[in-house]
Design a protein around this motif. Structure first.
Motif, short mmCIF file in Angstrom:
data_model
loop_
_atom_site.label_atom_id
_atom_site.label_comp_id
_atom_site.label_asym_id
_atom_site.label_seq_id
_atom_site.Cartn_x
_atom_site.Cartn_y
_atom_site.Cartn_z
N MET A 8 0.84 -1.20 0.00
CA MET A 8 0.00 0.00 0.00
C MET A 8 0.87 1.25 0.00
O MET A 8 1.91 1.29 0.66
CB MET A 8 -0.90 0.00 1.23
CG MET A 8 -1.75 1.24 1.38
SD MET A 8 -2.85 1.23 2.82
CE MET A 8 -1.68 1.25 4.17
N ARG A 9 0.40 2.27 -0.73
CA ARG A 9 1.00 3.59 -0.73
C ARG A 9 -0.11 4.60 -0.53
O ARG A 9 -1.19 4.46 -1.10
CB ARG A 9 1.70 3.89 -2.05
CG ARG A 9 2.97 3.16 -2.24
CD ARG A 9 3.69 3.66 -3.47
NE ARG A 9 4.88 2.84 -3.68
CZ ARG A 9 5.49 2.72 -4.82
NH1 ARG A 9 5.03 3.35 -5.88
NH2 ARG A 9 6.55 1.97 -4.93
N ALA A 10 0.18 5.63 0.24
CA ALA A 10 -0.79 6.70 0.47
C ALA A 10 -0.06 8.03 0.40
O ALA A 10 0.94 8.22 1.09
CB ALA A 10 -1.48 6.53 1.81
N THR A 18 -4.56 10.02 -1.63
CA THR A 18 -4.78 8.98 -2.62
C THR A 18 -4.11 7.71 -2.11
O THR A 18 -2.92 7.70 -1.83
CB THR A 18 -4.18 9.37 -3.99
OG1 THR A 18 -4.78 10.59 -4.42
CG2 THR A 18 -4.43 8.28 -5.02
N LYS A 20 -3.30 3.70 -2.83
CA LYS A 20 -3.18 2.67 -3.86
C LYS A 20 -2.71 1.39 -3.17
O LYS A 20 -1.74 1.42 -2.41
CB LYS A 20 -2.18 3.08 -4.94
CG LYS A 20 -2.60 4.32 -5.70
CD LYS A 20 -1.56 4.72 -6.71
CE LYS A 20 -2.02 5.98 -7.45
NZ LYS A 20 -1.04 6.40 -8.46
N TYR A 72 -6.13 -4.91 -7.43
CA TYR A 72 -5.58 -3.57 -7.20
C TYR A 72 -6.73 -2.66 -6.83
O TYR A 72 -7.81 -2.74 -7.42
CB TYR A 72 -4.90 -3.08 -8.49
CG TYR A 72 -4.52 -1.62 -8.46
CD1 TYR A 72 -3.37 -1.20 -7.80
CD2 TYR A 72 -5.30 -0.67 -9.10
CE1 TYR A 72 -3.02 0.13 -7.77
CE2 TYR A 72 -4.95 0.67 -9.08
CZ TYR A 72 -3.81 1.06 -8.42
OH TYR A 72 -3.47 2.39 -8.39
N SER A 74 -7.69 1.50 -5.70
CA SER A 74 -7.27 2.89 -5.55
C SER A 74 -8.48 3.71 -5.14
O SER A 74 -9.57 3.54 -5.70
CB SER A 74 -6.68 3.41 -6.87
OG SER A 74 -6.29 4.76 -6.73
N LYS A 76 -9.66 7.74 -2.93
CA LYS A 76 -9.25 9.01 -2.35
C LYS A 76 -10.17 9.36 -1.19
O LYS A 76 -11.33 8.99 -1.19
CB LYS A 76 -9.31 10.12 -3.39
CG LYS A 76 -8.35 9.92 -4.53
CD LYS A 76 -8.47 11.04 -5.54
CE LYS A 76 -7.49 10.77 -6.69
NZ LYS A 76 -7.35 11.92 -7.57
#
Length: 105
Positions: A8-10, A18, A20, A72, A74, A76
């Motif tokens: 995970m990335r934020a 955002t 992902k 996947y 994604s 916001k």
């Protein structure tokens, strides 16, 4: 400890975060047959994905067998800052689960 099935990335930009995430999971529908035996492969899919920030749920996704292998995701949301922690977790129809905590960049 087992290896996490979630990456995970934020990132926060202009007050909007955002997120992902990539989850490792077979996501079997229960409709596919094994090519060697001809028997149906049992359904095995993620049913629920939840993301929490500051003790509140910011996203819930209810899935079924129609989602692809290694899904996947994604999305916001607003109301978070850089350095805050997010928790992303999933549960599947066979009782499996995983979660991870990451920081917003």
């Amino acid at each position: 400890m087992a290896k996490s099935t979630i990456k995970m990335r934020a990132k926060e930009k202009g007050g909007v975060v955002t997120v992902k995430a990539l989850m490792t999971h077979p996501m079997e529908t229960g409709s596919r047959k094994d090519s060697k035996t001809g028997k149906l492969i049992p359904a095995h899919f993620i049913q629920e994905v939840v993301c929490e920030h500051g003790g509140s749920t910011v996203m819930t996704a209810m899935w079924s067998g129609g989602v692809s292998t290694n899904p996947y995701l994604s999305f916001k949301f607003s109301g978070a800052s850089k350095g805050d922690e997010l928790k992303l977790s999933w549960t599947d129809n066979q009782g499996g689960s995983d979660s991870m905590v990451g920081k917003i960049r």
